[in-house]
Write a protein that holds these residues in place. Structure first.
Motif, PDB file in Angstrom:
ATOM      1  N   PRO A   1      -9.150   2.060 -10.182  1.00 23.01           N
ATOM      2  CA  PRO A   1      -9.891   2.440 -11.286  1.00 23.01           C
ATOM      3  C   PRO A   1      -9.567   4.150 -11.800  1.00 23.01           C
ATOM      4  O   PRO A   1      -8.172   4.606 -10.990  1.00 23.01           O
ATOM      5  CB  PRO A   1     -10.986   2.946 -10.015  1.00 23.01           C
ATOM      6  CG  PRO A   1     -10.492   3.136  -9.127  1.00 23.01           C
ATOM      7  CD  PRO A   1      -9.429   2.347  -8.468  1.00 23.01           C
ATOM      8  N   ILE A   2      -9.639   3.983 -13.016  1.00 20.29           N
ATOM      9  CA  ILE A   2      -9.178   5.223 -13.465  1.00 20.29           C
ATOM     10  C   ILE A   2      -9.232   6.596 -12.700  1.00 20.29           C
ATOM     11  O   ILE A   2     -10.324   6.664 -12.598  1.00 20.29           O
ATOM     12  CB  ILE A   2      -9.775   5.776 -14.851  1.00 20.29           C
ATOM     13  CG1 ILE A   2      -9.059   4.076 -15.775  1.00 20.29           C
ATOM     14  CG2 ILE A   2      -9.242   6.832 -15.775  1.00 20.29           C
ATOM     15  CD1 ILE A   2      -9.987   3.621 -16.883  1.00 20.29           C
ATOM     16  N   GLY A   3      -8.534   7.628 -12.609  1.00 19.61           N
ATOM     17  CA  GLY A   3      -8.724   8.611 -11.852  1.00 19.61           C
ATOM     18  C   GLY A   3      -9.175   8.366 -10.823  1.00 19.61           C
ATOM     19  O   GLY A   3      -9.755   9.855  -9.484  1.00 19.61           O
ATOM     20  N   GLY A   4      -8.834   7.695  -9.667  1.00 24.76           N
ATOM     21  CA  GLY A   4      -8.952   7.110  -8.471  1.00 24.76           C
ATOM     22  C   GLY A   4      -8.111   7.679  -7.157  1.00 24.76           C
ATOM     23  O   GLY A   4      -7.038   8.659  -7.766  1.00 24.76           O
ATOM     24  N   ASN A   5      -8.333   7.914  -5.969  1.00 29.80           N
ATOM     25  CA  ASN A   5      -7.806   8.970  -4.994  1.00 29.80           C
ATOM     26  C   ASN A   5      -5.800   7.662  -5.244  1.00 29.80           C
ATOM     27  O   ASN A   5      -5.809   6.459  -4.641  1.00 29.80           O
ATOM     28  CB  ASN A   5      -8.629   8.503  -3.892  1.00 29.80           C
ATOM     29  CG  ASN A   5      -7.657   9.190  -2.857  1.00 29.80           C
ATOM     30  OD1 ASN A   5      -6.633   9.982  -3.509  1.00 29.80           O
ATOM     31  ND2 ASN A   5      -8.599   9.790  -1.566  1.00 29.80           N
ATOM     32  N   PRO A   6      -5.170   8.473  -5.496  1.00 30.45           N
ATOM     33  CA  PRO A   6      -4.138   7.873  -5.655  1.00 30.45           C
ATOM     34  C   PRO A   6      -3.317   8.033  -3.935  1.00 30.45           C
ATOM     35  O   PRO A   6      -2.182   7.169  -3.894  1.00 30.45           O
ATOM     36  CB  PRO A   6      -2.840   9.022  -5.943  1.00 30.45           C
ATOM     37  CG  PRO A   6      -3.375  10.732  -6.542  1.00 30.45           C
ATOM     38  CD  PRO A   6      -5.201   9.724  -6.531  1.00 30.45           C
ATOM     39  N   LYS A   7      -4.283   8.128  -3.068  1.00 32.34           N
ATOM     40  CA  LYS A   7      -3.611   8.169  -1.208  1.00 32.34           C
ATOM     41  C   LYS A   7      -3.857   6.564  -1.450  1.00 32.34           C
ATOM     42  O   LYS A   7      -3.804   6.511   0.077  1.00 32.34           O
ATOM     43  CB  LYS A   7      -4.135   9.345  -0.829  1.00 32.34           C
ATOM     44  CG  LYS A   7      -2.920  10.194  -1.097  1.00 32.34           C
ATOM     45  CD  LYS A   7      -3.744  11.637  -0.012  1.00 32.34           C
ATOM     46  CE  LYS A   7      -2.821  13.283  -0.641  1.00 32.34           C
ATOM     47  NZ  LYS A   7      -3.861  14.337   0.638  1.00 32.34           N
ATOM     48  N   ILE A   8      -5.138   5.734  -1.991  1.00 31.75           N
ATOM     49  CA  ILE A   8      -5.588   4.953  -1.398  1.00 31.75           C
ATOM     50  C   ILE A   8      -5.120   3.824  -1.775  1.00 31.75           C
ATOM     51  O   ILE A   8      -5.290   4.275  -3.033  1.00 31.75           O
ATOM     52  CB  ILE A   8      -7.528   4.862  -1.177  1.00 31.75           C
ATOM     53  CG1 ILE A   8      -7.774   5.899  -0.263  1.00 31.75           C
ATOM     54  CG2 ILE A   8      -8.118   3.587  -0.754  1.00 31.75           C
ATOM     55  CD1 ILE A   8      -7.664   6.275   0.976  1.00 31.75           C
ATOM     56  N   PRO A   9      -4.222   2.990  -1.075  1.00 33.66           N
ATOM     57  CA  PRO A   9      -3.685   1.690  -2.051  1.00 33.66           C
ATOM     58  C   PRO A   9      -4.591   0.583  -2.559  1.00 33.66           C
ATOM     59  O   PRO A   9      -5.510   1.083  -1.743  1.00 33.66           O
ATOM     60  CB  PRO A   9      -2.819   1.203  -0.814  1.00 33.66           C
ATOM     61  CG  PRO A   9      -2.615   1.438   0.652  1.00 33.66           C
ATOM     62  CD  PRO A   9      -3.820   2.954  -0.559  1.00 33.66           C
ATOM     63  N   ILE A  10      -4.508   0.057  -3.176  1.00 36.11           N
ATOM     64  CA  ILE A  10      -6.077  -0.883  -3.650  1.00 36.11           C
ATOM     65  C   ILE A  10      -5.981  -2.542  -3.113  1.00 36.11           C
ATOM     66  O   ILE A  10      -4.758  -2.102  -2.413  1.00 36.11           O
ATOM     67  CB  ILE A  10      -5.402  -0.915  -5.357  1.00 36.11           C
ATOM     68  CG1 ILE A  10      -4.511  -2.420  -5.547  1.00 36.11           C
ATOM     69  CG2 ILE A  10      -5.494  -0.346  -6.337  1.00 36.11           C
ATOM     70  CD1 ILE A  10      -3.840  -2.985  -7.001  1.00 36.11           C
ATOM     71  N   ARG A  11      -6.723  -3.162  -2.390  1.00 35.01           N
ATOM     72  CA  ARG A  11      -6.801  -4.104  -2.227  1.00 35.01           C
ATOM     73  C   ARG A  11      -5.947  -5.072  -2.163  1.00 35.01           C
ATOM     74  O   ARG A  11      -6.007  -5.099  -3.813  1.00 35.01           O
ATOM     75  CB  ARG A  11      -8.233  -4.471  -1.633  1.00 35.01           C
ATOM     76  CG  ARG A  11      -8.798  -3.096  -0.885  1.00 35.01           C
ATOM     77  CD  ARG A  11      -9.134  -1.867  -1.034  1.00 35.01           C
ATOM     78  NE  ARG A  11      -9.737  -1.150  -0.417  1.00 35.01           N
ATOM     79  CZ  ARG A  11      -9.845   0.160  -0.876  1.00 35.01           C
ATOM     80  NH1 ARG A  11      -9.545   0.080  -2.044  1.00 35.01           N
ATOM     81  NH2 ARG A  11     -10.459   0.793  -0.415  1.00 35.01           N
TER      82      ARG A  11
END
Lengths: 118, 250
Positions: free
Chosen positions: B166-176
């Protein structure tokens, strides 16, 4: 005796055909005679390991660290995948070009972000 | 706890320093924005992370923990009630005889001492970390969903569809990746930096301050004292799984 030899010959031909078909599916760029890509130079700092060592061993390095981090909770912050992005800022110019040249398709980035996070 | 971390970090720094081959310069240990985090941290077997939820402080109309969790871990929503992913949910407890008032409380992964999800996992993807967190190694998950069936708390969800960052999502968490199972991690990436889980922080900031998180094995922490002193309960104690999410005032 003759039959055995024939069978062996057919087998070799079959393997060659299968091999060529496999290569055509994901042809490494070196097989088409391209030059070794000149990767984008890193931004000023030295790498966490010797660059020559890194070139050969980074898959194992990252995989081993991946398992250590996920399963044992060992986090070495300056050796994380996210830290790579501080010096090698453009993934397309760094990771992807060489992977394309070598014909490998690691799936790190289907999930992980290549963005430096402090 | 911080002392231990500091000592550990120091030990790690010394170890790295001695391991270096001559002529190879190690990148000077970078100072992250929160400079209190040492370069190397490790989960400790002496720790046991746990949560205590004071049900009386949790109001039915508040869902700040859920919002914070979704923001921190960008948990995807697919718009399909059967397939949406929930790391933390609000549940209502109603007394059948209506003698007690209806309670509203958050339910999340209990990080059991004896997790059935880990027991049934055929690939070793679900595991207990040394500090008691029950986590999923999504690199090894094949999406068989045995764990979803095994979990009595309905804490786990399968990622049914591919997701986008998502836009502005936490970059430390990978997408699934599509087809892996996921659940609450107690915000393991925050714990490893010495922070509280996002839901706990949000609850104390904009909620009722109902959630308390800490090391149950450390007698100095507030949570271990309160669990010791007060009458706390866990969900489905009869199953003998020893959950690590305790409830107070049920």
């Amino acid at each position: 005796m003759m039959r055995l030899r024939e069978v062996a010959l057919y087998r070799i031909i079959l393997m060659a055909v299968v091999g060529v078909l496999c290569l055509m599916d994901n042809m490494p760029v070196w097989a088409m005679g391209a030059a070794v890509p000149q990767l984008q130079p890193a931004q000023d700092k030295p790498c966490v390991r010797d660059p020559a060592w890194m070139r050969r061993n980074h898959p194992e390095f990252l995989r081993q660290k991946r398992d250590l981090t996920v399963r044992e909770g060992v986090r070495v912050r300056n050796e994380s995948l996210a830290r790579c992005a501080t010096c090698h800022q453009d993934r397309a110019q760094f990771c992807d070009r060489c992977h394309q040249y070598a014909g490998v398709d690691p799936n790190c980035f289907t999930c992980h972000n290549y963005v430096h996070t402090p | 706890m911080m002392d231990r971390r500091a000592v550990l970090g120091l030990g790690g720094a010394v170890a790295v320093g001695t391991l270096l081959a001559p002529g190879i310069r190690l990148l000077a240990a970078p100072q992250p924005s929160s400079s209190s985090v040492p370069n190397k941290t490790e989960a400790l077997a002496t720790q046991r992370w746990a949560m205590l939820i004071d049900v009386n402080k949790c109001s039915a109309d508040c869902s700040s923990c859920i919002a914070a969790c979704r923001e921190e871990n960008h948990v995807p929503m697919f718009g399909d009630a059967d397939r949406d992913i929930h790391w933390i949910r609000k549940v209502e407890l109603r007394d059948r005889e209506r003698r007690k008032p209806t309670l509203s409380l958050p339910a999340l992964c209990n990080h059991c001492e004896h997790p059935p999800c880990v027991h049934v996992c055929p690939t070793g993807a679900s595991f207990i970390r040394k500090d008691g967190l029950v986590l999923i190694d999504e690199h090894r998950c094949i999406g068989c969903r045995y764990c979803i069936i095994a979990c009595p708390y309905k804490s786990r969800s399968l990622v049914y569809f591919s997701t986008q960052m998502p836009i502005g999502g936490n970059p430390k968490i990978p997408i699934r990746a599509k087809g892996v199972v996921e659940k609450c991690t107690f915000c393991v990436h925050r714990i490893d930096e010495g922070l509280q889980p996002a839901c706990v922080e949000a609850c104390s900031r904009s909620g009722g301050g109902a959630m308390l998180f800490g090391d149950l094995n450390d007698p100095k922490t507030e949570i271990s004292q309160r669990v010791k002193m007060l009458r706390t309960e866990v969900m489905r104690e009869d199953l003998g799984l020893k959950p690590h999410v305790h409830y107070q005032g049920l």
